[in-house]
Structure formats: C-alpha cells, structure tokens
Design a protein around this motif. Sequence first.
Motif, short mmCIF file in Angstrom:
data_model
loop_
_atom_site.label_atom_id
_atom_site.label_comp_id
_atom_site.label_asym_id
_atom_site.label_seq_id
_atom_site.Cartn_x
_atom_site.Cartn_y
_atom_site.Cartn_z
N GLY A 148 -0.49 -5.20 26.09
CA GLY A 148 -1.17 -6.37 25.58
C GLY A 148 -1.61 -6.23 24.14
N PRO A 149 -1.95 -7.37 23.52
CA PRO A 149 -2.41 -7.37 22.12
C PRO A 149 -3.83 -6.83 22.00
CG PRO A 149 -2.48 -9.59 23.02
CD PRO A 149 -1.85 -8.73 24.07
N VAL A 150 -4.10 -6.21 20.85
CA VAL A 150 -5.41 -5.63 20.58
C VAL A 150 -5.88 -6.02 19.19
CG1 VAL A 150 -5.10 -3.67 22.14
CG2 VAL A 150 -4.40 -3.47 19.74
N ARG A 151 -7.20 -5.92 18.99
CA ARG A 151 -7.83 -6.05 17.67
C ARG A 151 -8.55 -4.75 17.38
NH1 ARG A 151 -11.11 -11.60 18.99
NH2 ARG A 151 -9.38 -13.09 19.04
N ALA A 152 -8.68 -4.43 16.09
CA ALA A 152 -9.42 -3.23 15.68
C ALA A 152 -10.40 -3.59 14.58
CB ALA A 152 -8.46 -2.16 15.19
N GLU A 153 -11.57 -2.95 14.63
CA GLU A 153 -12.61 -3.10 13.61
C GLU A 153 -13.12 -1.71 13.24
OE1 GLU A 153 -15.49 -5.53 15.56
OE2 GLU A 153 -14.52 -7.41 14.93
#
Length: 340
Positions: free
Chosen positions: A321-326
């Motif tokens: 699945g897609p992910v976001r990073a900060e």
Amino acid sequence: MNAKLLVIFLLWSLPAFGQGFAGLGASGEGFAQPQRGTLFTFPKDHAAHPEFRIEWWYLTANLQDAQGRDYGVQWTLFRTALAPTTGAGWSDPQLWMGHAAVTTSQTHRSAERLARGGIGQAGVSGAPFEAFIDDWQMAGPDLSDLSVRANAPDFSYDLKLKSEGPLVFHGDQGYSQKSDRGQASYYYAQPGYCVDGVLIIDGEETDVHGQAWLDREWSSQPLAPDQLGWDWFSLHLEDGRKLMVFRLRHDGGGHYLSGSLISQDGQVTTLNHETIVMTPLQNTPAPSRWSLRLPDHGIDLKVTALNPDSWMDTFVRYWEGPVRAEGTHDARGYLEMTGY
C-alpha cells in the motif's frame, strides 16, 4: 479462473512455502543464476528471462485527484518457471500471475489473474515494450513512455506514464545481493514517472495525477532458506531524490538490509546495514508505521500507511500500500511486506 491452472499453481507452490516467502528460498538448481559484473542489454532485458526461475514487472503509483485526495495504484506481472525452458501450448513450463490494486484511505481493492505460458494469455516483449495478462496491459514504445491499464468488478484504471529520469541499477550495477550466503537478483528500476490518468471505483470516474515507480527484478533463488519475507520501501522525497530500502527478515533475527539513495540526476548511493536503520513502530504483524533513518545522509523519517488494512487478497497473501513520510523530509511512496 481455470480450474486446471489453479491445480497447477497449488501443486507447484504449496510444498515450497516453508522455504522462504512463497517458496522463494527454494533451491534454484538447474536454473540460471545472477552473476556479478553482468552487463544489461536493452531493450532485450526489459523482456522475459525464462532461464531464471522467478521474475516480475512491478509498478506502484502515488496519485491525487483535483480535491487533493490520495490514491495508490499497483500493477504487477509475475513469471515463475517450472523448468528453465519454453515450449508450445500447455507444455510451456512458464506460469504467469498478475496483481492489480487500488487503495484509498478507506478501502483497499485487489484483483488477480493466472495464466499458463505458451497459449498467448500472458507474456512480455522488449521492443516495443509490452507486458500483459489477459486484457491487463503495460505497453509503450519503451519504458520511458507507457500506458497501464487493469480492471476488476469494483475498480479499473487507465494511466499514462512519462519518465523524468534515467533507469537506475541497484546493488553492484544491478547485481542486488539478498543475503550473506550469496543469494542475489538482477534488479533495476525506473523510479521517476509522471502520471496522468483515470480511476474508476464502484462506477465513479476520477481524474488523477502523480508519481510512479517501476521495478524490474529476476533471479532463481532470491531468498536464503531461513529468510521469512521482506519489508520494502520506495519513496519520492520532496527534494527530488528517490529512496529504496529493504529488510529481509531471518528466522531468529540478524536481518539483511540494503537499499539505494538516488539523486535527482539518477546517481545511486548504495546503502547497507551500516547506513540503514529500519524500526517498526508497532508490534502487530505487518506494521503500518515505521521509523526509517539514514544517519549518514541526514534522513530521519516517520512513515505511515495511507490505509493500514492494505492486504492483497490473492493466492499468496501479502501487504501492499501507499505511504506518507514526515520528519527531516516529506515523502510519498509505497511499502510492501511479505511473509507475515
């Protein structure tokens, strides 16, 4: 689904599941093996390599609509060989499997196709490039300009991809080691696509745009027998760099780490266990939150899945699945976890 084909997959796959994820740690005896220093030849190497046991063409895309809502799209074609040869009709020992998925923050939808080589149901050619299974297709004059489409009862997509950078080669010029015992694959990627297209979910059509990443990999024994599966990230950093890292999990610990940090102009810095720190932030199987650090490169990220329940409902089950990073950087990308 063809019942005879399903039986063939079952008879071939089930005895091997104890040998690494989905049998990928099983012996590759009789098949060709990756060799360090091999030069790639294009467009020939964009096509299939039937003398090797396992191969895939694997596309992931991080997309948004006009309202800024996030979507993930996957398109993958797998080839597996019963023997290192080709043949006519049903005597061809090449097996094909296609996976497609669309992910939102609320839903994850997946579909699967199975095919046998030699009957015209699936295949890959290099020039012009075409990878297909039934009416699912990834095609174009070459890998720099592609159309990708797939459909299922509750979703479909039709995407146009244009590359914005060169192909990159992971590991040692495309020879990607997977264990200290010498297991390896040939591994290159096109990580820099600009994407426009259409998603249809439950009959509702949505225009989308974003970024995509295509991985090409083939081998005959990509896992050691005691490796249970992997955790793999591909990330588009806000500063234009790309990052790929993976962790191959060993039974009893001592995991194998590797990766690539890719500059805006496609230069690759190879990463290993000394430069990668990957830590799951959950104790649940297939954790959807991670800490990912590259201290030598000033990168410290907290990675979170768009949808924690992104399990692929396929013959071999895995998380994708897609992910976001900060953190030190903002990023978007994909996470794949197998063997849980």
